[in-house]
Design an enzyme around this catalytic site. Structure first.
Site, PDB file in Angstrom:
ATOM      1  N   ASP A   1       0.778  -1.182  -0.071  1.00 35.13           N
ATOM      2  CA  ASP A   1       0.147  -0.134   0.160  1.00 35.13           C
ATOM      3  C   ASP A   1       0.782   1.167   0.176  1.00 35.13           C
ATOM      4  O   ASP A   1       2.012   1.227   0.470  1.00 35.13           O
ATOM      5  CB  ASP A   1      -0.954   0.001   1.156  1.00 35.13           C
ATOM      6  CG  ASP A   1      -1.702  -1.061   1.174  1.00 35.13           C
ATOM      7  OD1 ASP A   1      -2.176  -1.766   0.398  1.00 35.13           O
ATOM      8  OD2 ASP A   1      -2.175  -1.405   2.328  1.00 35.13           O
ATOM      9  N   ARG A   2       0.227   2.376  -0.624  1.00 34.60           N
ATOM     10  CA  ARG A   2       0.857   3.407  -0.592  1.00 34.60           C
ATOM     11  C   ARG A   2       1.637   3.856   0.856  1.00 34.60           C
ATOM     12  O   ARG A   2       2.689   4.406   0.968  1.00 34.60           O
ATOM     13  CB  ARG A   2       0.097   4.424  -1.090  1.00 34.60           C
ATOM     14  CG  ARG A   2       0.931   5.977  -1.156  1.00 34.60           C
ATOM     15  CD  ARG A   2      -0.124   7.064  -1.838  1.00 34.60           C
ATOM     16  NE  ARG A   2       0.573   8.395  -2.237  1.00 34.60           N
ATOM     17  CZ  ARG A   2       0.132   9.278  -2.907  1.00 34.60           C
ATOM     18  NH1 ARG A   2      -1.351   8.979  -3.491  1.00 34.60           N
ATOM     19  NH2 ARG A   2       0.620  10.410  -3.040  1.00 34.60           N
TER      20      ARG A   2
END
Length: 257
Positions: free
Chosen positions: A60-61
């Site tokens: 995930d970012r």
């Protein structure tokens, strides 16, 4: 990288490229992010313009840590993808969660598809829940003399997590299922605790870090183990919370809680 930390290379050979991804950096370009938003694949293309990189998995970012790519070789990418499917790639994470977790445990709780209605407007909502299994052990507890809601103190745990499956936001959702949401998680977390870490520790990120990957090399038939500690910002926070040496906590149960 627009105020983001730079990625750095942890391991490379003719076939594999394993990096440390900073928190806040996209892995791929995304049409839901502004144009020219920095991303890890773009950084790789700048550093190695003659290479083609095959993505093996995602972070995930908001998550930092170890992530692997195959360079140029489609057959090696297929071999590695099969290892992920067969659950022969072993991933380890660290996270900080609200409350005091049990010493260890396993979460076997199927997860429905987490759909992004903006990015995936035509995706089906009717898929059945998918098997999802996460193993964890607690490395440390901390009690802070800071009131949160009706409680006079705030309690947190440092947890090592090993997901057996790879569902979207699996660790975040499984820890929330145990009523121990991750600190800094703006989607599945608890706003009062996120605010505590912003106000008292100047921390503006998710406390989820991919710290190790272990798998079989696609050609050399040797075990590859690549690990990386959390970045300096997180380690400085851990020191303030009484967890200055992660490896000691991992190896010595008497120091953990």
């Amino acid at each position: 990288m627009n105020n983001l930390s730079e990625p750095h290379i942890l391991y490379q050979d003719d076939v594999l490229m394993i990096l440390h991804k900073p928190a806040g950096l996209l892995v791929h370009p995304s049409w839901v992010a502004p144009a020219r938003t920095p991303n890890l694949v773009g950084w790789l293309k700048q550093q190695f313009p003659a290479d083609t990189f095959h993505t093996l998995h995602r972070l995930d970012r908001a998550t930092s840590g170890v992530i692997a790519f195959v360079r140029n070789d489609k057959q090696a990418a297929q071999t590695m993808h099969q290892q992920f499917i067969d659950r022969r790639v072993h991933k380890t994470y660290l996270c900080v969660v609200r409350g005091w977790t049990d010493p260890e445990g396993s979460i076997d709780y199927p997860l429905t598809q987490e759909k992004d209605h903006f990015a995936e407007p035509f995706a089906s909502d009717s898929k059945p829940p998918q098997e999802a299994v996460t193993h964890y052990r607690t490395l440390g507890h901390i009690e802070l003399p800071i009131p949160v809601g009706r409680y006079p103190v705030a309690r947190y745990s440092l947890v090592e997590v090993k997901p057996e499956t790879g569902r979207k936001h699996q660790i975040r959702r499984h820890m929330k299922h145990l009523l121990h949401p991750l600190v800094g998680d703006t989607k599945h977390g608890e706003g009062r605790h996120n605010r505590l870490f912003r106000e008292h520790f100047d921390l503006h990120r998710l406390l989820l870090m991919a710290t190790e990957l272990r798998f079989e090399h696609p050609y050399e038939l040797k075990q590859v183990k690549v690990s990386a500690p959390p970045d300096d910002e997180v380690m400085a926070l851990f020191a303030r919370l009484g967890w200055p040496d992660i490896e000691q906590l991992r190896e010595n149960p008497d120091l953990r809680c």
